[in-house]
Scaffold this motif. Structure first.
Motif, PDB file in Angstrom:
ATOM      1  N   TRP A  76       8.655 -30.570  -9.033  1.00 12.49           N
ATOM      2  CA  TRP A  76       8.484 -30.068  -8.162  1.00 12.49           C
ATOM      3  C   TRP A  76       8.752 -30.836  -6.157  1.00 12.49           C
ATOM      4  O   TRP A  76       9.955 -30.488  -5.473  1.00 12.49           O
ATOM      5  CB  TRP A  76       7.150 -28.518  -7.182  1.00 12.49           C
TER       6      TRP A  76
ATOM      7  N   ARG B 231      12.297 -31.248  -3.877  1.00 12.28           N
ATOM      8  CA  ARG B 231      11.469 -30.565  -2.372  1.00 12.28           C
ATOM      9  C   ARG B 231      12.332 -32.053  -1.523  1.00 12.28           C
ATOM     10  O   ARG B 231      12.914 -32.017  -0.454  1.00 12.28           O
ATOM     11  CB  ARG B 231      10.074 -31.352  -1.705  1.00 12.28           C
TER      12      ARG B 231
ATOM     13  N   VAL C 276      13.857 -20.600  -8.263  1.00 17.60           N
ATOM     14  CA  VAL C 276      12.085 -20.270  -7.771  1.00 17.60           C
ATOM     15  C   VAL C 276      11.257 -18.279  -8.494  1.00 17.60           C
ATOM     16  O   VAL C 276      10.921 -18.262  -9.158  1.00 17.60           O
ATOM     17  CB  VAL C 276      11.206 -20.361  -6.709  1.00 17.60           C
TER      18      VAL C 276
ATOM     19  N   HIS D 298       1.867 -22.102  -8.691  1.00 16.22           N
ATOM     20  CA  HIS D 298       3.082 -23.131  -8.521  1.00 16.22           C
ATOM     21  C   HIS D 298       4.377 -22.696  -7.825  1.00 16.22           C
ATOM     22  O   HIS D 298       4.824 -22.961  -6.622  1.00 16.22           O
ATOM     23  CB  HIS D 298       3.730 -24.072  -9.218  1.00 16.22           C
TER      24      HIS D 298
ATOM     25  N   TYR E 154       6.026 -22.743  -4.023  1.00 16.54           N
ATOM     26  CA  TYR E 154       6.748 -23.363  -3.310  1.00 16.54           C
ATOM     27  C   TYR E 154       7.649 -22.167  -3.007  1.00 16.54           C
ATOM     28  O   TYR E 154       8.482 -22.854  -2.133  1.00 16.54           O
ATOM     29  CB  TYR E 154       6.933 -23.350  -4.815  1.00 16.54           C
TER      30      TYR E 154
ATOM     31  N   TYR F  83       7.801 -22.419   0.582  1.00 17.10           N
ATOM     32  CA  TYR F  83       8.103 -23.328   0.898  1.00 17.10           C
ATOM     33  C   TYR F  83       9.450 -23.621   1.418  1.00 17.10           C
ATOM     34  O   TYR F  83       9.924 -23.623   2.659  1.00 17.10           O
ATOM     35  CB  TYR F  83       7.829 -24.797   0.647  1.00 17.10           C
TER      36      TYR F  83
END
Lengths: 533, 360
Positions: free
Chosen positions: B110, B114, B153, B165, B169, B172
């Motif tokens: 992950w 990013r 995702v 997670h 994520y 984010y």
């Protein structure tokens, strides 16, 4: 002709689903199998037939000696002469695969186990049942079909139940899916009627009780003994979620005929021999008391004589059954109908629009749901299959199967008179998308005797009886598993008989099969399934 | 005959063991090679390809992910134009995606994604495919990648809705989305690049996830985040006006959470969310109603620990003492905590009565 080629360990008569599973298991375990069927097709009384073959069957089946079928009648209501099949329907005969044994296959049942472990699941395709509902004329929405919550999520989302009703229902479901055999209730009251138990011990409302009894446990009547109903209920509830939201899978053509054929194929792949379409001339036992039995089989039109050490035949075989072992009960009333449009089933999810057509569904009519019109004392199960089960294409049509069990209180035994009101109720279901009701193209009614119990006595050494008639209660949802269980029982009996007796030391040769199917090759299990993201 | 299957399996087992041993040897050799190159600061393409091989086998080897990023920054990117950088990053996104399917919870994968997303260049120079008449702001490459990221995702969340997670994520990603393209400006091809989600659609998304399985702490948690983000909490005027249509009141008034509590009283996610809702909106009428609802549930489930705990939160002191005693009986492992709660309450009451004495 090499004599070894005509020596078999076992000969099976009839390719019903139970016999076919047995044949495949024996062949996979290394035994030499000869499998015969009088018909020219696989499946015997579990077969899936084209329309023409079904008509042939209908014309001959009731008149066979000791036939389990009676009060059989069929019509073509849309045709100018209802007793004559219209030409366009006959020419499309092969588009239809009509089943003498429509089946709902529980995802955690013995049949699925047999399909996976034998690898026969790879020969066929399966769909998940999309809708299961109860016919309830007093339903609050605009259709009489009430959806029945099967899982915790369904209960959570249900808009009609009060909070307390949900809690009571969940408590009961948690009990029913756990180890209820160990509970005091079941040990002391295992024979109480299930309705009484649900209302007195769990205070379920009549509506909730009805949903549980008929649509979750698939009981025929609310008097069914608690323990039996709980076993089925637990199996079905645990089955929900294995492959999707419904407990049941449906075979590619809706019935078990394809699967019987698949097991026969597995048997043949491992060395089994198949002879279809020929009557047996004679089976003669030629061994003495002490020696291993030997049966000589002669088949019409084949000069070679086959030898087998053991014989497996249906408990209800018309010709070769043994006196006093045929234990039939029933009858159960059946209908096969073809309609020219979809039977409308309400979608469970409001967000799925009119495009989300449900094409495989089960509608259960509890007793008295048709009021004066419905004379049957037990529930009636309707299974509706559409284009998705590949029964037919390219036309838009549905096949409806009806099944119900005779109750002692039923006076009439005529299948058509008893089932007609239920067929009409299905045709008259309100539909938001269709302006008019679908029309009947074909209807067939009959009653079929069902199995009462397995006979475990084998009066003749080397001869084994397999009970392959349909089960008494919850026929559609139990016929598959009952067949697999019976196949397993017969497999062990026969393999115990065929293997040399214990006491021979040393070599693995004489160990015999250690499991119902040989262990799967782990590398096969690692196959990756590709996915398009 | 019958034994053939069993003997063949024993042989298969030996063969597989041998193959495994060979795989282990070659992995160790590869790993040694790559670490050696790293030690000597090798930022060549050859080194890059070796890290690809190694990470494909073992994506949990975070040192190598680091090394790979160094190779990009020090070796590859300085020699490439923006289009080439973009292509490399897209390849790495595909690469990590394949790794994620097998290892959906490995942090380092992950993280690398990013990093890739944050380094996608802005395309300043005019390109034929970027022409469209209207002014482009050069952010379309980023938009495309972030759009795909959101899709990825959410697909992972379909596969495992309780993978926190993925939920993390996703927050984010939503927070990092480049601004939506100026309106009236349609991309030359492909789906819309206006990605920002409204609070209403977020709530609907969590509703769907909760309906699929309400034992999903992350989904309930996301709901609380949505409410917090819309600022309804801090808006006293809405509370005071008693506006019953605002989303904050909706969850309390629609019995949505009550449904979960009643369907499975043992599931803590719903109870924790319920407690949070009440704490954000301590309206006496609402509290009274909810206490009633919980007491009704307690009548059905006299041993429900969560019922008792929740009631303890909002009830009168004498009732509380009784409840604490019951809790100690049912849940003896936490008796010290319940004892402490009782003491807290006693201290608070004493302080109040002391103050009252002093003021009279």
């Amino acid at each position: 002709m090499n004599p070894a080629e005509s020596d078999y360990d076992v000969v099976l008569l009839g390719t019903s689903i139970a016999s076919s599973i047995t044949a495949a298991a024996l062949s996979n375990a290394g035994y030499k199998v000869l499998h015969l069927d009088l018909n020219g097709y696989y499946g015997s009384h579990s077969a899936s037939l084209t329309l023409k073959d079904l008509l042939d069957w209908a014309n001959h089946a009731p008149s066979i000696y000791k036939s389990p079928y009676a009060s059989l009648t069929y019509h073509f209501p849309s045709s100018s002469d209802p007793s004559v099949a219209p030409i366009d329907l006959l020419s499309a005969s092969r588009n239809y695969s009509l089943s003498l044994s429509p089946a709902l296959i529980p995802s955690t049942g013995e049949l699925v186990g047999a399909l996976v472990q034998s690898g026969v699941s790879r020969y066929s395709g399966f769909r998940l049942l999309q809708g299961l509902g109860l016919y309830a004329p007093d339903n609050s929405s605009d259709t009489p079909i009430r959806l029945v919550p099967a899982t915790k999520e369904d209960v959570f989302k249900d808009k009609d139940m009060s909070l307390v009703a949900k809690r009571k229902l969940m408590k009961f479901l948690q009990f029913a899916t756990g180890k209820f055999e160990e509970s005091e209730d079941v040990q002391n009251q295992g024979q109480t009627a299930i309705r009484a138990y649900l209302q007195e011990v769990y205070s379920l409302s009549p509506t909730a009780s009805q949903a549980i009894i008929y649509a979750t446990a698939h009981s025929a009547s609310d008097e069914e003994p608690l323990e039996k109903a709980l076993h089925r209920l637990r199996k079905y509830t645990r089955s929900a979620g294995r492959y999707g939201n419904s407990p049941f899978l449906i075979g590619h053509y809706g019935g078990l005929g394809e699967l019987a054929q698949g097991f026969c194929r597995s048997c043949a792949v491992h060395g089994g021999t198949y002879i279809l379409g020929r009557p047996i001339k004679s089976i003669v036992s030629t061994s003495t008391e002490e020696a291993r039995p030997k049966f000589e089989i002669e088949i019409e039109g084949i000069s070679q004589v086959f030898n087998a050490t053991s014989v497996i035949l249906s408990q209800h075989h018309p010709r070769f059954s043994i006196q006093g072992t045929s234990n039939m009960d029933g009858p159960s009333f059946r209908c096969i109908a073809i309609v020219d449009g979809p039977i409308s089933f309400p979608a469970s999810d409001e967000s799925s629009g009119p495009d989300n057509v449900i094409d495989t569904s089960v509608i259960i009519f509890p007793p008295r749901s048709l009021g004066e019109l419905g004379k049957l004392k037990n529930s009636v199960t309707a299974m509706v299959t559409g284009e998705g089960t590949s029964s037919f294409w390219p036309m838009s049509a549905d096949v409806i199967y009806l099944g119900s069990l005779l109750d002692d209180g039923d006076e009439d035994h005529d299948a058509e008179r008893l089932l007609r009101p239920y067929l009409d109720a299905l045709l008259n279901l309100p539909s938001p998308t269709q302006p008019s009701s679908p029309k009947l193209i074909f209807e067939l009614f009959y009653d079929e005797k069902i199995a009462a119990s397995s006979s475990s006595t084998n009066p003749l050494r080397g001869v084994f009886m397999i009970n392959d008639a349909p089960p008494a209660v919850a026929t559609f949802s139990e016929v598959g598993d009952a067949s697999a269980i019976e196949a397993q029982r017969v497999f062990w009996e026969v393999s115990k008989f065929l293997s040399p007796p214990a006491g021979e030391e040393g070599e693995e040769v004489n160990a015999g099969p250690s499991s119902f199917w040989p262990p799967l090759d782990p590398e096969e299990l690692d196959r990756e399934v590709g996915e398009n993201w | 005959m019958a034994y053939v299957g069993q003997r063949a399996n024993a042989r298969n087992y030996r063969e597989r063991k041998e193959k495994e041993l060979a795989k282990i040897k070659s992995y160790n050799a590869l790993s040694d090679r790559v670490l050696a190159k790293k030690h000597f600061g090798d930022y060549s393409i050859e080194a890059l390809d070796l890290t690809t091989d190694l990470l494909a086998i073992n994506p949990e080897f975070y040192t190598i992910w680091n090394y790979r990023r160094h190779i990009f920054l020090n070796g590859v990117f300085p020699k490439s134009n923006p289009a080439e950088i973009h292509a490399r990053l897209k390849d790495d996104l595909e690469f990590t995606l394949r790794a994620l399917k097998q290892h959906p919870k490995v942090y380092w994968i992950w993280n690398h994604r990013r990093w890739c997303l944050e380094h996608i260049p802005v395309a300043h120079d005019a390109r034929p495919e970027a022409q469209g008449g209207a002014e482009r702001d050069g952010l379309d490459w980023q938009r495309q990648s972030w759009a795909r990221e959101l899709f990825v995702v959410e697909k992972m969340m379909d596969a495992d809705p309780r993978n926190f997670h993925a939920w993390n994520y996703r927050r984010y990603v939503l927070a990092s989305l480049p601004p939506d393209p100026p309106s009236g400006d349609s991309p030359s091809s492909g789906p819309s690049l206006a990605l920002h989600r409204t609070p209403a659609s977020e709530l609907a998304f969590t509703t769907k996830k909760i309906e699929a399985n309400f034992s999903n702490f992350s989904a309930w948690h996301q709901r609380s985040k949505v409410y917090a983000a819309t600022g309804q909490m801090a808006d006293a005027s809405i509370r005071d006006a008693g506006q019953l249509n605002s989303p904050l009141f909706l969850d309390l008034n629609s019995s949505f959470v009550n449904q979960a509590m009643y369907t499975d009283p043992n599931d803590q996610s719903a109870w924790i969310y319920h407690r949070w809702l009440i704490s954000q909106n301590p309206d006496p009428a609402v509290i009274h109603r909810e206490i009633q609802i919980i007491q009704d549930l307690l009548a059905e489930e006299p041993d429900s620990k969560w019922c008792l705990e929740s009631l303890e939160d909002g009830s009168v002191k004498t009732e509380v003492t009784k409840i604490l005693q019951r809790l100690i009986d049912i849940d003896p492992k936490r008796k010290e905590r319940y004892h402490d709660l009782g003491l807290e309450l006693a201290t608070a009451t004493t302080a109040t009565t002391t103050n009252q004495h002093l003021s009279t």
